[in-house]
Design an enzyme around this catalytic site. Structure first.
Site, PDB file in Angstrom:
ATOM      1  N   SER A  29       7.377  -0.157   4.754  1.00  9.03           N
ATOM      2  CA  SER A  29       7.828  -1.294   3.934  1.00  9.03           C
ATOM      3  C   SER A  29       6.859  -1.570   2.782  1.00  9.03           C
ATOM      4  O   SER A  29       5.668  -1.259   2.858  1.00  9.03           O
ATOM      5  CB  SER A  29       7.939  -2.542   4.822  1.00  9.03           C
ATOM      6  OG  SER A  29       8.292  -3.680   4.070  1.00  9.03           O
ATOM      7  N   GLY A  30       7.411  -2.160   1.741  1.00 13.52           N
ATOM      8  CA  GLY A  30       6.618  -2.770   0.675  1.00 13.52           C
ATOM      9  C   GLY A  30       5.612  -1.852  -0.005  1.00 13.52           C
ATOM     10  O   GLY A  30       5.930  -0.743  -0.436  1.00 13.52           O
ATOM     11  N   ILE A  31       4.382  -2.317  -0.080  1.00 12.19           N
ATOM     12  CA  ILE A  31       3.319  -1.572  -0.766  1.00 12.19           C
ATOM     13  C   ILE A  31       3.049  -0.251  -0.051  1.00 12.19           C
ATOM     14  O   ILE A  31       2.813   0.782  -0.698  1.00 12.19           O
ATOM     15  CB  ILE A  31       2.039  -2.439  -0.829  1.00 12.19           C
ATOM     16  CG1 ILE A  31       2.267  -3.647  -1.750  1.00 12.19           C
ATOM     17  CG2 ILE A  31       0.847  -1.618  -1.284  1.00 12.19           C
ATOM     18  CD1 ILE A  31       1.188  -4.723  -1.671  1.00 12.19           C
ATOM     19  N   ASP A  50       3.835   2.985  11.476  1.00  7.18           N
ATOM     20  CA  ASP A  50       4.314   1.608  11.425  1.00  7.18           C
ATOM     21  C   ASP A  50       4.737   1.213  12.836  1.00  7.18           C
ATOM     22  O   ASP A  50       5.071   2.060  13.659  1.00  7.18           O
ATOM     23  CB  ASP A  50       5.509   1.485  10.465  1.00  7.18           C
ATOM     24  CG  ASP A  50       5.641   0.089   9.865  1.00  7.18           C
ATOM     25  OD1 ASP A  50       5.371  -0.076   8.652  1.00  7.18           O
ATOM     26  OD2 ASP A  50       6.011  -0.845  10.613  1.00  7.18           O
ATOM     27  N   ASP A  76       1.386   0.614  16.934  1.00  5.45           N
ATOM     28  CA  ASP A  76       0.897  -0.724  16.627  1.00  5.45           C
ATOM     29  C   ASP A  76      -0.602  -0.602  16.349  1.00  5.45           C
ATOM     30  O   ASP A  76      -1.367  -0.186  17.234  1.00  5.45           O
ATOM     31  CB  ASP A  76       1.158  -1.648  17.833  1.00  5.45           C
ATOM     32  CG  ASP A  76       0.811  -3.094  17.530  1.00  5.45           C
ATOM     33  OD1 ASP A  76      -0.092  -3.336  16.702  1.00  5.45           O
ATOM     34  OD2 ASP A  76       1.447  -3.984  18.126  1.00  5.45           O
ATOM     35  N   TYR A 170      -5.144 -15.841   6.894  1.00  2.63           N
ATOM     36  CA  TYR A 170      -4.909 -14.695   6.005  1.00  2.63           C
ATOM     37  C   TYR A 170      -6.100 -14.488   5.061  1.00  2.63           C
ATOM     38  O   TYR A 170      -6.599 -13.367   4.896  1.00  2.63           O
ATOM     39  CB  TYR A 170      -3.619 -14.915   5.198  1.00  2.63           C
ATOM     40  CG  TYR A 170      -3.237 -13.722   4.349  1.00  2.63           C
ATOM     41  CD1 TYR A 170      -2.740 -12.571   4.935  1.00  2.63           C
ATOM     42  CD2 TYR A 170      -3.381 -13.752   2.962  1.00  2.63           C
ATOM     43  CE1 TYR A 170      -2.392 -11.464   4.156  1.00  2.63           C
ATOM     44  CE2 TYR A 170      -3.037 -12.661   2.181  1.00  2.63           C
ATOM     45  CZ  TYR A 170      -2.547 -11.517   2.791  1.00  2.63           C
ATOM     46  OH  TYR A 170      -2.210 -10.428   2.018  1.00  2.63           O
ATOM     47  N   THR A 205       7.447  -8.098  -2.381  1.00  2.84           N
ATOM     48  CA  THR A 205       7.774  -7.343  -1.167  1.00  2.84           C
ATOM     49  C   THR A 205       8.362  -8.297  -0.138  1.00  2.84           C
ATOM     50  O   THR A 205       8.429  -9.505  -0.345  1.00  2.84           O
ATOM     51  CB  THR A 205       6.521  -6.688  -0.541  1.00  2.84           C
ATOM     52  OG1 THR A 205       5.676  -7.735  -0.052  1.00  2.84           O
ATOM     53  CG2 THR A 205       5.758  -5.826  -1.531  1.00  2.84           C
ATOM     54  N   TRP A 265      -9.026 -16.711 -14.141  1.00  2.78           N
ATOM     55  CA  TRP A 265      -9.184 -18.138 -14.459  1.00  2.78           C
ATOM     56  C   TRP A 265     -10.122 -18.800 -13.470  1.00  2.78           C
ATOM     57  O   TRP A 265     -10.111 -18.454 -12.294  1.00  2.78           O
ATOM     58  CB  TRP A 265      -7.803 -18.829 -14.409  1.00  2.78           C
ATOM     59  CG  TRP A 265      -7.105 -18.769 -15.725  1.00  2.78           C
ATOM     60  CD1 TRP A 265      -7.657 -18.605 -16.955  1.00  2.78           C
ATOM     61  CD2 TRP A 265      -5.687 -18.870 -15.938  1.00  2.78           C
ATOM     62  NE1 TRP A 265      -6.697 -18.596 -17.921  1.00  2.78           N
ATOM     63  CE2 TRP A 265      -5.473 -18.760 -17.335  1.00  2.78           C
ATOM     64  CE3 TRP A 265      -4.575 -19.034 -15.116  1.00  2.78           C
ATOM     65  CZ2 TRP A 265      -4.205 -18.824 -17.909  1.00  2.78           C
ATOM     66  CZ3 TRP A 265      -3.325 -19.096 -15.667  1.00  2.78           C
ATOM     67  CH2 TRP A 265      -3.128 -18.990 -17.063  1.00  2.78           C
TER      68      TRP A 265
HETATM   69  P1  NAD Z   1       5.396  -5.749   4.137  1.00  2.00           P
HETATM   70  O1  NAD Z   1       5.668  -6.857   5.092  1.00  2.00           O
HETATM   71  O2  NAD Z   1       6.459  -5.365   3.164  1.00  2.00           O
HETATM   72  O3  NAD Z   1       4.930  -4.447   4.914  1.00  2.00           O
HETATM   73  C1  NAD Z   1       3.990  -4.497   5.952  1.00  2.00           C
HETATM   74  C2  NAD Z   1       4.283  -3.368   6.921  1.00  2.00           C
HETATM   75  O4  NAD Z   1       3.246  -3.401   7.926  1.00  2.00           O
HETATM   76  C3  NAD Z   1       5.615  -3.499   7.653  1.00  2.00           C
HETATM   77  O5  NAD Z   1       6.325  -2.274   7.607  1.00  2.00           O
HETATM   78  C4  NAD Z   1       5.217  -3.840   9.083  1.00  2.00           C
HETATM   79  O6  NAD Z   1       6.122  -3.355  10.059  1.00  2.00           O
HETATM   80  C5  NAD Z   1       3.858  -3.163   9.172  1.00  2.00           C
HETATM   81  N1  NAD Z   1       3.031  -3.737  10.248  1.00  2.00           N
HETATM   82  C6  NAD Z   1       2.770  -5.047  10.468  1.00  2.00           C
HETATM   83  N2  NAD Z   1       2.037  -5.194  11.567  1.00  2.00           N
HETATM   84  C7  NAD Z   1       1.824  -3.953  12.053  1.00  2.00           C
HETATM   85  C8  NAD Z   1       1.135  -3.451  13.197  1.00  2.00           C
HETATM   86  N3  NAD Z   1       0.548  -4.278  14.070  1.00  2.00           N
HETATM   87  N4  NAD Z   1       1.096  -2.120  13.388  1.00  2.00           N
HETATM   88  C9  NAD Z   1       1.704  -1.282  12.525  1.00  2.00           C
HETATM   89  N5  NAD Z   1       2.399  -1.704  11.437  1.00  2.00           N
HETATM   90  C10 NAD Z   1       2.447  -3.024  11.213  1.00  2.00           C
HETATM   91  O7  NAD Z   1       4.071  -6.227   3.377  1.00  2.00           O
HETATM   92  P2  NAD Z   1       3.441  -5.746   1.978  1.00  2.00           P
HETATM   93  O8  NAD Z   1       3.648  -6.831   1.004  1.00  2.00           O
HETATM   94  O9  NAD Z   1       3.828  -4.370   1.653  1.00  2.00           O
HETATM   95  O10 NAD Z   1       1.899  -5.785   2.365  1.00  2.00           O
HETATM   96  C11 NAD Z   1       1.149  -4.602   2.582  1.00  2.00           C
HETATM   97  C12 NAD Z   1      -0.331  -4.956   2.560  1.00  2.00           C
HETATM   98  O11 NAD Z   1      -0.675  -5.488   1.277  1.00  2.00           O
HETATM   99  C13 NAD Z   1      -0.729  -6.024   3.583  1.00  2.00           C
HETATM  100  O12 NAD Z   1      -1.972  -5.681   4.128  1.00  2.00           O
HETATM  101  C14 NAD Z   1      -0.833  -7.272   2.749  1.00  2.00           C
HETATM  102  O13 NAD Z   1      -1.703  -8.227   3.322  1.00  2.00           O
HETATM  103  C15 NAD Z   1      -1.352  -6.718   1.446  1.00  2.00           C
HETATM  104  N6  NAD Z   1      -1.066  -7.589   0.295  1.00  2.00           N
HETATM  105  C16 NAD Z   1       0.205  -7.944   0.001  1.00  2.00           C
HETATM  106  C17 NAD Z   1       0.436  -8.796  -1.081  1.00  2.00           C
HETATM  107  C18 NAD Z   1       1.818  -9.249  -1.469  1.00  2.00           C
HETATM  108  O14 NAD Z   1       1.923 -10.175  -2.279  1.00  2.00           O
HETATM  109  N7  NAD Z   1       2.867  -8.657  -0.945  1.00  2.00           N
HETATM  110  C19 NAD Z   1      -0.645  -9.282  -1.828  1.00  2.00           C
HETATM  111  C20 NAD Z   1      -1.917  -8.888  -1.498  1.00  2.00           C
HETATM  112  C21 NAD Z   1      -2.131  -8.034  -0.426  1.00  2.00           C
END
Ligand code: NAD
Length: 265
Positions: A29-31, A50, A76, A170, A205, A265
């Protein structure tokens, strides 16, 4: 002094990941997912880790539609024995792991006095302990090979206190990820294993989806972001490629902000 060598560096090659294998936690997912896509497009073989089996399946299928073959393992990251088991299986199958991206993470919003014990523990367990277990499992292999690059997902929330939402768990967890990044970087620098972190601002995301729908949060976020918008996952994944690749070969222990100017800022 300007260097005029006989064979100047070939810069596109410095971003080329051909032949490398790249493990991405939170890769479904996401990033994490976007990082998999970016690393693969630059030549790496991706391995997604994941805890969400259904999301992993969808991710692998979506990548296949883009002619990207990815391996995937349900794990996990809070379970050190399971992480060790998966790391051994991945290393055995791949022969070597060159890149690790620690993107698995969660965010919970709560004021300190309302934070349940279990919520604090869960955020620390996934964001901090998980990053440690996975880095140690793959880092041991990288140190033995004297080669590797680890990219951790920190956050601007590990650098400054966010508002208006309260999220001490967090923010504390991401501050810890930044310090873990520096600790690993200095321990493994002489072993040719680099460890850096990205500190993104608000990115579009799943993690921020419900929060972005709340104007009392979103409007403050945008007001506090000089560029006035959220970032896209691709804007983070591009930097993942850079930190994973030889293009960043003199970088270790760096916390790289990608936040539309939020922390200026
Ligand atoms: P997301 O929720 O889209 O993806 C997170 C993924 O991590 C999911 O697929 C989830 O199943 C997996 N995951 C969660 N717990 C888990 C575990 N115990 N074991 C294995 N997999 C696990 O989130 P994202 O926005 O893509 O965030 C990715 C990273 O970037 C995170 O570490 C987040 O803190 C960081 N981040 C995100 C943002 C933002 O704005 N989205 C900003 C700064 C940092």
């Amino acid at each position: 002094m300007t260097q005029h060598t006989q064979s100047p560096p070939r810069y596109p090659q410095r971003f080329d990941l051909t032949g490398l294998s790249a493990v991405v936690t939170g890769g479904a997912s996401g990033i994490g997912f976007e990082s998999v896509r970016a690393l693969a497009q630059c030549g790496a073989r991706p391995i997604l880790l994941d805890r969400d089996a259904a999301a992993l399946e969808l991710a692998v299928a979506a990548l296949r539609d883009e002619q990207i073959e990815a391996a995937a393992h349900e794990v996990d990251v809070t379970d050190p024995a399971a992480v060790q088991h998966v790391a051994q299986a991945v290393i055995a199958a791949e022969g070597a792991v060159d890149v690790l991206v620690n993107s698995a993470g969660i965010a919970r919003l709560n004021r300190v006095l309302e934070t349940p014990d279990e919520e604090w523990r869960q955020v620390m367990d996934i964001n901090v302990n998980g990053t440690f277990w996975v880095s140690r499992a793959f880092g041991r292999h990288m140190v033995e090979r004297r080669s590797g690059s680890i990219v951790n997902l920190g956050s601007m929330s590990g650098l400054v206190v966010n508002r208006p939402q309260a999220a001490a768990s967090y923010m504390t967890s991401k501050g810890a990820v930044h310090m873990l990044t520096k600790a690993l970087a200095t321990e493994w620098a002489k072993d040719n294993v680099r460890v850096n972190a990205l500190a993104p601002g608000y990115i579009g995301t799943e993690m921020t989806l419900a929060m972005r729908a709340r104007p009392e949060l979103f409007d403050v976020w945008m007001d506090m972001t000089p560029m006035g918008r959220c970032g896209e996952p691709a804007e983070i994944a591009s930097a993942v490629v850079f930190l994973a690749s030889p293009a960043s070969s003199y970088m270790t222990g760096s916390i790289v902000s990608i936040d539309g100017g939020y922390t200026s800022w």
